[in-house]
Design an enzyme around this catalytic site. Structure first.
Site, PDB file in Angstrom:
ATOM      1  N   ASP A  11       0.944  -1.029   0.017  1.00  0.00           N
ATOM      2  CA  ASP A  11       0.150   0.014  -0.002  1.00  0.00           C
ATOM      3  C   ASP A  11       0.921   1.240  -0.105  1.00  0.00           C
ATOM      4  O   ASP A  11       1.653   1.465   0.815  1.00  0.00           O
ATOM      5  CB  ASP A  11      -0.810  -0.029   1.099  1.00  0.00           C
ATOM      6  N   ILE A  12       0.846   2.066  -1.100  1.00  0.00           N
ATOM      7  CA  ILE A  12       1.639   3.163  -1.123  1.00  0.00           C
ATOM      8  C   ILE A  12       1.358   4.157  -0.188  1.00  0.00           C
ATOM      9  O   ILE A  12       2.362   4.902   0.414  1.00  0.00           O
ATOM     10  CB  ILE A  12       1.476   3.704  -2.515  1.00  0.00           C
ATOM     11  N   GLY A  33      -9.244   4.575  -6.663  1.00  0.00           N
ATOM     12  CA  GLY A  33      -7.989   3.941  -6.544  1.00  0.00           C
ATOM     13  C   GLY A  33      -6.879   4.588  -5.849  1.00  0.00           C
ATOM     14  O   GLY A  33      -6.953   5.024  -4.629  1.00  0.00           O
ATOM     15  N   ASP A  35      -5.503   7.412  -6.149  1.00  0.00           N
ATOM     16  CA  ASP A  35      -5.756   8.797  -5.784  1.00  0.00           C
ATOM     17  C   ASP A  35      -6.837   9.093  -4.539  1.00  0.00           C
ATOM     18  O   ASP A  35      -6.478   9.887  -3.690  1.00  0.00           O
ATOM     19  CB  ASP A  35      -6.478   9.335  -7.041  1.00  0.00           C
ATOM     20  N   SER A 123      -1.375   4.375 -14.250  1.00  0.00           N
ATOM     21  CA  SER A 123      -2.659   4.330 -15.324  1.00  0.00           C
ATOM     22  C   SER A 123      -2.747   2.928 -15.378  1.00  0.00           C
ATOM     23  O   SER A 123      -3.543   2.604 -16.463  1.00  0.00           O
ATOM     24  CB  SER A 123      -2.104   4.922 -16.725  1.00  0.00           C
ATOM     25  N   TYR A 127      -7.618   3.276 -15.804  1.00  0.00           N
ATOM     26  CA  TYR A 127      -7.060   3.743 -17.062  1.00  0.00           C
ATOM     27  C   TYR A 127      -6.740   2.693 -17.864  1.00  0.00           C
ATOM     28  O   TYR A 127      -6.061   2.809 -18.997  1.00  0.00           O
ATOM     29  CB  TYR A 127      -5.926   4.881 -16.929  1.00  0.00           C
TER      30      TYR A 127
END
Length: 180
Positions: A11-12, A33, A35, A123, A127
């Site tokens: 997890d970032i 996501g 963001d 992306s 995306y």
């Protein structure tokens, strides 16, 4: 100086780094996501700065392939670098825009004096950029970009993304550290 490239599955928003890169949408106002996760975990300070950017420099939104910085709020980082990745297309080559996300994020990191930067697989979510190609573009661009960043960490949410990045690195013989 060549940056060390590391792969991490996880997890970032849980990463400790000078800068965390957000795969943002052009509105800069949060979303799904990565963001949404960054905005939720980082708290209201990130959204407040994003709103100020929208009111001044980016009235029409942040263009695809560019990057801008805000505070990291409650994240374990100093900054969030927001970049807007392109939507994948089978009929139009947009790889230059995806590469620009990584180059521009590293440029901003250099301006900030960041030594460690954590990137998601930009992306590859809604995306729809195919993971093997996204890994090629991300890692090739990171390796080719002249930067003072000492560590570039690709934080890959699941096993499929991690495997795609690891396979690209193995296929090129790129030196990296797998920090699972």
């Amino acid at each position: 100086m060549t940056a060390t490239i590391r792969l991490v599955q996880g997890d970032i928003t849980r990463q400790r780094a000078d800068a965390i890169v957000n795969a943002a949408n052009s509105s800069l106002l949060g979303g799904g996501g990565v963001d949404g996760a960054i905005h939720r975990r980082g708290g209201p300070a990130i959204l407040e700065e994003c709103r100020a950017l929208r009111a001044t420099r980016y009235v029409k939104g942040l263009p695809t392939g560019q990057a801008v910085v805000t505070t990291a709020g409650d994240l374990d980082a100093r900054w969030v670098i927001h970049t807007v990745g392109p939507v994948w297309s089978a009929t139009e080559d947009r790889s230059h825009l995806l590469a620009s996300c990584y180059r521009e994020s590293l440029r901003v990191a250099d301006e900030l004096g960041a030594r460690t930067v954590a990137f998601p697989a930009i992306s590859t979510g809604v995306y729809r950029w195919p993971l093997p190609d996204a890994a090629r573009i991300a890692m090739s661009t990171a390796r080719a970009t002249d930067t003072r960043v000492e560590e570039i960490r690709f934080v890959l949410f699941d096993a499929a993304a991690h495997a795609a990045f690891a396979a690209f690195a193995a296929g090129t013989g790129e030196g990296l550290t797998d920090a699972r």
